[in-house]
Design a protein around this motif. Structure first.
Motif, PDB file in Angstrom:
ATOM      1  N   ALA A 180       0.668  -1.205   0.358  1.00  0.00           N
ATOM      2  CA  ALA A 180       0.084   0.250  -0.136  1.00  0.00           C
ATOM      3  C   ALA A 180       0.607   1.490  -0.104  1.00  0.00           C
ATOM      4  N   GLN A 181       2.160   1.501  -0.069  1.00  0.00           N
ATOM      5  CA  GLN A 181       3.457   2.360   0.654  1.00  0.00           C
ATOM      6  C   GLN A 181       3.775   2.653  -0.608  1.00  0.00           C
ATOM      7  N   GLY A 182       2.767   1.464  -2.404  1.00  0.00           N
ATOM      8  CA  GLY A 182       4.072   1.943  -3.597  1.00  0.00           C
ATOM      9  C   GLY A 182       5.282   0.968  -3.376  1.00  0.00           C
ATOM     10  N   TRP A 183       5.483   0.484  -2.585  1.00  0.00           N
ATOM     11  CA  TRP A 183       7.001  -0.110  -2.636  1.00  0.00           C
ATOM     12  C   TRP A 183       7.598  -1.268  -3.075  1.00  0.00           C
ATOM     13  N   GLY A 184       6.272  -1.814  -3.696  1.00  0.00           N
ATOM     14  CA  GLY A 184       6.292  -3.204  -3.852  1.00  0.00           C
ATOM     15  C   GLY A 184       7.292  -3.699  -5.258  1.00  0.00           C
ATOM     16  N   GLY A 185       6.660  -2.780  -6.203  1.00  0.00           N
ATOM     17  CA  GLY A 185       8.291  -2.403  -6.840  1.00  0.00           C
ATOM     18  C   GLY A 185       9.767  -2.562  -6.696  1.00  0.00           C
ATOM     19  N   ASP A 186      10.137  -2.035  -5.488  1.00  0.00           N
ATOM     20  CA  ASP A 186      11.566  -2.023  -4.699  1.00  0.00           C
ATOM     21  C   ASP A 186      11.637  -3.765  -4.449  1.00  0.00           C
ATOM     22  N   TYR A 187      10.759  -4.827  -4.406  1.00  0.00           N
ATOM     23  CA  TYR A 187      11.166  -5.604  -3.555  1.00  0.00           C
ATOM     24  C   TYR A 187      10.423  -7.105  -3.668  1.00  0.00           C
ATOM     25  N   GLU A 188      11.066  -7.823  -2.930  1.00  0.00           N
ATOM     26  CA  GLU A 188      10.126  -9.095  -3.477  1.00  0.00           C
ATOM     27  C   GLU A 188       9.619 -10.054  -1.798  1.00  0.00           C
ATOM     28  N   LEU A 189       8.281  -9.641  -1.709  1.00  0.00           N
ATOM     29  CA  LEU A 189       7.985 -10.512  -1.109  1.00  0.00           C
ATOM     30  C   LEU A 189       7.212 -11.457  -0.919  1.00  0.00           C
ATOM     31  N   ILE A 190       7.262 -12.487   0.134  1.00  0.00           N
ATOM     32  CA  ILE A 190       7.115 -13.632  -0.492  1.00  0.00           C
ATOM     33  C   ILE A 190       7.395 -14.609   1.089  1.00  0.00           C
ATOM     34  N   SER A 192       7.762 -17.538   3.030  1.00  0.00           N
ATOM     35  CA  SER A 192       8.478 -18.904   2.699  1.00  0.00           C
ATOM     36  C   SER A 192       8.429 -20.178   4.395  1.00  0.00           C
ATOM     37  N   GLY A 193       7.384 -19.926   4.765  1.00  0.00           N
ATOM     38  CA  GLY A 193       6.295 -20.655   5.517  1.00  0.00           C
ATOM     39  C   GLY A 193       5.314 -19.668   6.192  1.00  0.00           C
ATOM     40  N   GLN A 194       4.916 -20.216   7.156  1.00  0.00           N
ATOM     41  CA  GLN A 194       3.654 -19.649   7.454  1.00  0.00           C
ATOM     42  C   GLN A 194       3.778 -18.915   8.634  1.00  0.00           C
ATOM     43  N   ASN A 195       4.807 -18.498   9.129  1.00  0.00           N
ATOM     44  CA  ASN A 195       4.644 -17.362  10.029  1.00  0.00           C
ATOM     45  C   ASN A 195       6.452 -16.753   9.903  1.00  0.00           C
ATOM     46  N   LEU A 196       6.883 -16.639   8.331  1.00  0.00           N
ATOM     47  CA  LEU A 196       7.552 -15.975   7.904  1.00  0.00           C
ATOM     48  C   LEU A 196       7.681 -15.898   6.312  1.00  0.00           C
ATOM     49  N   LEU A 197       7.842 -14.584   6.778  1.00  0.00           N
ATOM     50  CA  LEU A 197       8.095 -12.958   5.002  1.00  0.00           C
ATOM     51  C   LEU A 197       9.163 -13.122   5.299  1.00  0.00           C
ATOM     52  N   GLU A 198       9.739 -13.626   3.638  1.00  0.00           N
ATOM     53  CA  GLU A 198      10.702 -12.706   3.176  1.00  0.00           C
ATOM     54  C   GLU A 198      10.990 -11.920   2.470  1.00  0.00           C
ATOM     55  N   MET A 199      11.500 -10.440   2.468  1.00  0.00           N
ATOM     56  CA  MET A 199      12.170  -9.851   2.018  1.00  0.00           C
ATOM     57  C   MET A 199      13.291  -9.714   1.521  1.00  0.00           C
ATOM     58  N   THR A 200      13.395  -9.184   1.016  1.00  0.00           N
ATOM     59  CA  THR A 200      14.650  -9.025  -0.559  1.00  0.00           C
ATOM     60  C   THR A 200      14.896  -8.130  -1.437  1.00  0.00           C
ATOM     61  N   ALA A 201      15.867  -7.468  -2.273  1.00  0.00           N
ATOM     62  CA  ALA A 201      15.234  -6.352  -3.600  1.00  0.00           C
ATOM     63  C   ALA A 201      14.676  -7.273  -4.222  1.00  0.00           C
ATOM     64  N   HIS A 202      14.426  -6.614  -5.263  1.00  0.00           N
ATOM     65  CA  HIS A 202      13.571  -6.525  -6.488  1.00  0.00           C
ATOM     66  C   HIS A 202      14.467  -7.499  -7.310  1.00  0.00           C
ATOM     67  N   GLY A 203      13.682  -8.765  -7.539  1.00  0.00           N
ATOM     68  CA  GLY A 203      14.875  -8.841  -8.773  1.00  0.00           C
ATOM     69  C   GLY A 203      15.628 -10.730  -7.756  1.00  0.00           C
ATOM     70  N   ALA A 204      15.800 -10.191  -6.883  1.00  0.00           N
ATOM     71  CA  ALA A 204      16.779 -10.850  -5.334  1.00  0.00           C
ATOM     72  C   ALA A 204      15.605 -12.125  -5.321  1.00  0.00           C
ATOM     73  N   ASN A 205      15.126 -13.470  -5.910  1.00  0.00           N
ATOM     74  CA  ASN A 205      14.418 -14.674  -5.474  1.00  0.00           C
ATOM     75  C   ASN A 205      15.006 -15.829  -6.280  1.00  0.00           C
ATOM     76  N   LYS A 206      14.826 -17.178  -5.558  1.00  0.00           N
ATOM     77  CA  LYS A 206      15.493 -18.277  -6.012  1.00  0.00           C
ATOM     78  C   LYS A 206      15.463 -18.440  -8.193  1.00  0.00           C
ATOM     79  N   GLY A 207      14.378 -17.880  -8.545  1.00  0.00           N
ATOM     80  CA  GLY A 207      14.904 -18.370 -10.006  1.00  0.00           C
ATOM     81  C   GLY A 207      15.738 -17.108 -10.676  1.00  0.00           C
ATOM     82  N   GLY A 208      15.243 -16.363  -9.986  1.00  0.00           N
ATOM     83  CA  GLY A 208      16.621 -15.126 -10.552  1.00  0.00           C
ATOM     84  C   GLY A 208      17.695 -15.607 -10.638  1.00  0.00           C
ATOM     85  N   MET A 209      18.681 -15.938  -9.127  1.00  0.00           N
ATOM     86  CA  MET A 209      20.023 -16.917  -8.848  1.00  0.00           C
ATOM     87  C   MET A 209      19.503 -17.903  -9.698  1.00  0.00           C
ATOM     88  N   VAL A 210      19.346 -18.639  -9.408  1.00  0.00           N
ATOM     89  CA  VAL A 210      19.287 -20.219 -10.712  1.00  0.00           C
ATOM     90  C   VAL A 210      19.488 -19.829 -11.656  1.00  0.00           C
TER      91      VAL A 210
END
Length: 281
Positions: A180-190, A192-210
């Motif tokens: 809602a702050q307009g930051w979705g384009g800056d980060y990956e928000l994924i 990784s578990g029911q109690n875990l929310l990951e925030m990495t740089a945009h494009g920094a996900n497992k697919g991009g690094m593989v």
């Protein structure tokens, strides 16, 4: 020439290569690598295949386990924020959070006082602000004690990842707040578990690094195979020529079209190698 020359197999660690869910949720001992997996991966590599770990864990949280895992390629760590060569003990690639991430993460903590956050410093230290019971379970799982800080603003840069820890409904509110702050384009928000929310740089996900790992090894994507069980594995499962998932995977992974194999406890990676053995004769 080996059967698997020019083939890359990348696997998630927790609940895919080794089933660690009971250790995380109930503090139970971490089980060993299934012997089926060990034998299959040893065979895969002996036949020329390249095997890599692709984990959400920071280097500090995985390096104690690295000697226990048969692998012969650099690994993806921090949920895609870095590519690390375990043999040479050096980073090959990193995609770091921007300088605004600490301030934005602190806004989350101010708005949601019940949430904890782990901040993964690229210098191999895991900092924590407002640690909670989930943080303590995570410490048990990773065998790494966090370094506590009064606020995210006190955590040094550079950072590879922020990991928010709370109940799933609160984490969904946090994700929605950040978007809602307009930051979705800056980060990956994924998740990784029911109690875990990951925030990495945009494009920094497992697919991009593989993808970058495959390029580094000179392997085409039509010979890249990935295995994972959680939402943060979806980017690499979609990238792969074929994605695989253990039977304990979440519904979103099952619905993604991944080929489902046996439960992580029963040696899911061994099933994958058996399938690839029929493909590469």
């Amino acid at each position: 020439m080996g059967r698997f020359d020019g083939v890359l197999l990348a696997s998630d660690f927790d609940n895919t290569l080794i089933y660690t869910e009971d250790a995380l949720l109930r503090g139970e001992p971490i089980p060993p690598l299934p012997e089926r997996n060990r034998q299959a991966l040893t065979y895969f590599m002996a036949e020329g295949g390249r095997f890599a770990i692709s984990t959400g864990r920071a280097l500090a949280a995985f390096e104690k386990y690295a000697p226990l895992v048969p692998m012969n390629a650099p690994g993806v760590i921090c949920n895609g924020a870095a590519l690390y060569d375990f043999a040479k003990q050096e980073y090959l690639v990193s995609a770091l959070l921007d300088e605004n991430a600490r301030q934005r993460g602190q806004l989350v903590l101010d708005r949601f006082p019940e949430v904890a956050v782990e901040a993964y410093h690229i210098g191999n230290v895991i900092h924590a602000v407002h640690p909670n019971a989930i943080t303590r379970h995570h410490e048990h799982l990773t065998k790494v004690a966090v370094t506590e800080a009064p606020s995210l603003l006190d955590v040094p840069l550079p950072l590879g990842k922020l990991l928010f820890e709370a109940s799933h409904d609160v984490l969904e509110q946090i994700r929605d707040f950040l978007l809602a702050q307009g930051w979705g384009g800056d980060y990956e928000l994924i998740f990784s578990g029911q109690n875990l929310l990951e925030m990495t740089a945009h494009g920094a996900n497992k697919g991009g690094m593989v993808r970058r790992l495959a390029e580094y090894l000179g392997i085409g994507l039509d010979h890249v195979y990935c295995v994972g069980d959680e939402a943060n594995d979806l980017p690499m499962l979609r990238l792969a020529a074929e994605g695989f998932a253990p039977a304990n995977c979440i519904p979103a992974v099952r619905d993604s079209g991944a080929t489902v194999v046996s439960h992580a406890l029963d040696g899911a990676l061994a099933d994958v190698v058996e399938i690839l053995e029929k493909r590469y004769r």
